[in-house]
Design an enzyme around this catalytic site. Structure first.
Site: not given
Ligand code: PBG
Length: 327
Positions: A248, A120, A195
């Site tokens: 997720k 990411c 997600k």
């Molecule tokens: C990166 C990412 C996130 C999470 C995993 N990869 C944060 C988001 O999308 O803001 C969240 C993981 C967690 O809350 O444990 N994009």
């Protein structure tokens, strides 16, 4: 047959019987442990909102990885906090980037520990969004190039699997093409397919210093109201070459996990995210819930809902408890 001829309690009468008819099991092989790598030396910062979780500098990762492997946990997923951020996410795909260094350190210390990387851009962007921006818009197609480059650089550093979490359209195909072009055709992709734009990520954004500087992520992450769309997202990722699909967050989205399980015959992961972890920790610290029992119930429930793999901050504790129970 009905009561009184049929009595479901017969098979609950003893531990032996309950063990024999149990439909779902949780084992240490199901667990993936998330870790945060940070610049510096000798650093092990506890994350305030996630008690028991740390930002760890590269020199301390070897010891940490050994401890994780010793518990029998098969895999970790890495996140990185770079030294500097910019508006091109340079740190995400730098050869000596924080995650690239972390991969090398862990693979050197514990080659058998499977290293997955979160792909990411948000942690590396000065504005904290998961893609390149123009004004207030998060651009899709130019972000794909950076994501593909990032994934390839992780593979180059030795990552065993990459996991795109940005929710740009077409990222799985772009990453698959980049990996194949660079000779990493055996590196699997675990796609964060469904997600959601969720408040359950709150503590993570402190942990990874990745909160967006303006707006929110609702123009790319999914609307929590949508279930059918999750099936479309997963099916796109599968068509683009995802090897493992993911839902997720986990707990508020067990219906999505169950639906994904019945619609797709691909390995399915559930991400038991930061907010879900922190709520358990906070309630346990107050003495309001039994941490061990509630954690094991949560993890087992995710398996029952249909997850094959669980990404969870509870992994180390759960591994210890499973060992005590002889599982
Ligand atoms: C990166 C990412 C996130 C999470 C995993 N990869 C944060 C988001 O999308 O803001 C969240 C993981 C967690 O809350 O444990 N994009």
């Amino acid at each position: 047959m009905y009561f009184p001829e049929y009595r479901p309690r017969r098979l609950r009468a003893s531990g032996v019987l309950r063990d024999m008819v149990r439909e779902t099991t949780l084992t240490v092989n199901d667990l993936i442990y998330p870790m945060f790598a940070i610049y510096g030396n000798g650093v092990k910062n506890e994350i305030t909102s996630m008690p028991g979780q740390y930002q760890i500098s590269v020199d301390n990762l070897a010891g940490e990885a050994e401890a994780i492997a010793k518990l029998g946990i098969p895999a970790v997923i890495l996140f990185g906090l770079p030294e500097t951020k910019d508006d091109a996410a340079s740190g995400a795909h730098a050869e000596d980037g924080i995650v690239q260094q972390a991969i090398r350190a862990i693979k050197k210390a514990v080659p058998e520990l499977l290293v997955i990387t979160d792909v990411c851009l948000c942690e590396y962007m000065s504005h904290g969004h998961c893609g390149v921006i123009r004004g207030n818009e998060i651009l899709n197609d130019v972000s794909l190039e950076l994501l593909a480059k990032t994934a390839a650089s992780h593979a180059e550093a030795g990552a065993d699997m990459v996991a795109p979490s940005d929710m740009m359209d077409g990222r799985v195909a772009a990453i698959r093409a980049a990996l194949d072009r660079d000779g990493y055709d055996n590196t699997p992709i675990m796609a964060y397919s469904a997600k959601y734009a969720s408040s359950f990520y709150g503590p993570f954004r402190e942990a990874a210093d990745s909160a967006p500087a303006f707006g929110d992520r609702r123009s790319y992450q999914m609307d929590p109201a949508n279930a059918l769309e999750a099936m479309r997202e997963i099916s796109l990722d599968v068509d683009e070459g995802a090897d493992i699909i993911m839902v997720k967050p986990a707990l508020s989205y067990m219906d999505i996990i169950a639906a994904a399980r019945s619609e797709f015959d691909y390995p399915l992961a559930a991400y038991n995210v930061s907010g879900e972890y922190s709520m358990v920790k906070a309630a346990a610290q107050k003495g309001w819930v039994d941490e061990r029992k509630i954690t094991m119930e949560i993890l087992l429930s995710l398996k029952r809902a249909g997850a094959d793999l669980i990404l969870t901050y509870h992994a180390k504790d759960a591994a210890k408890w499973l060992r005590e129970e002889g599982v």
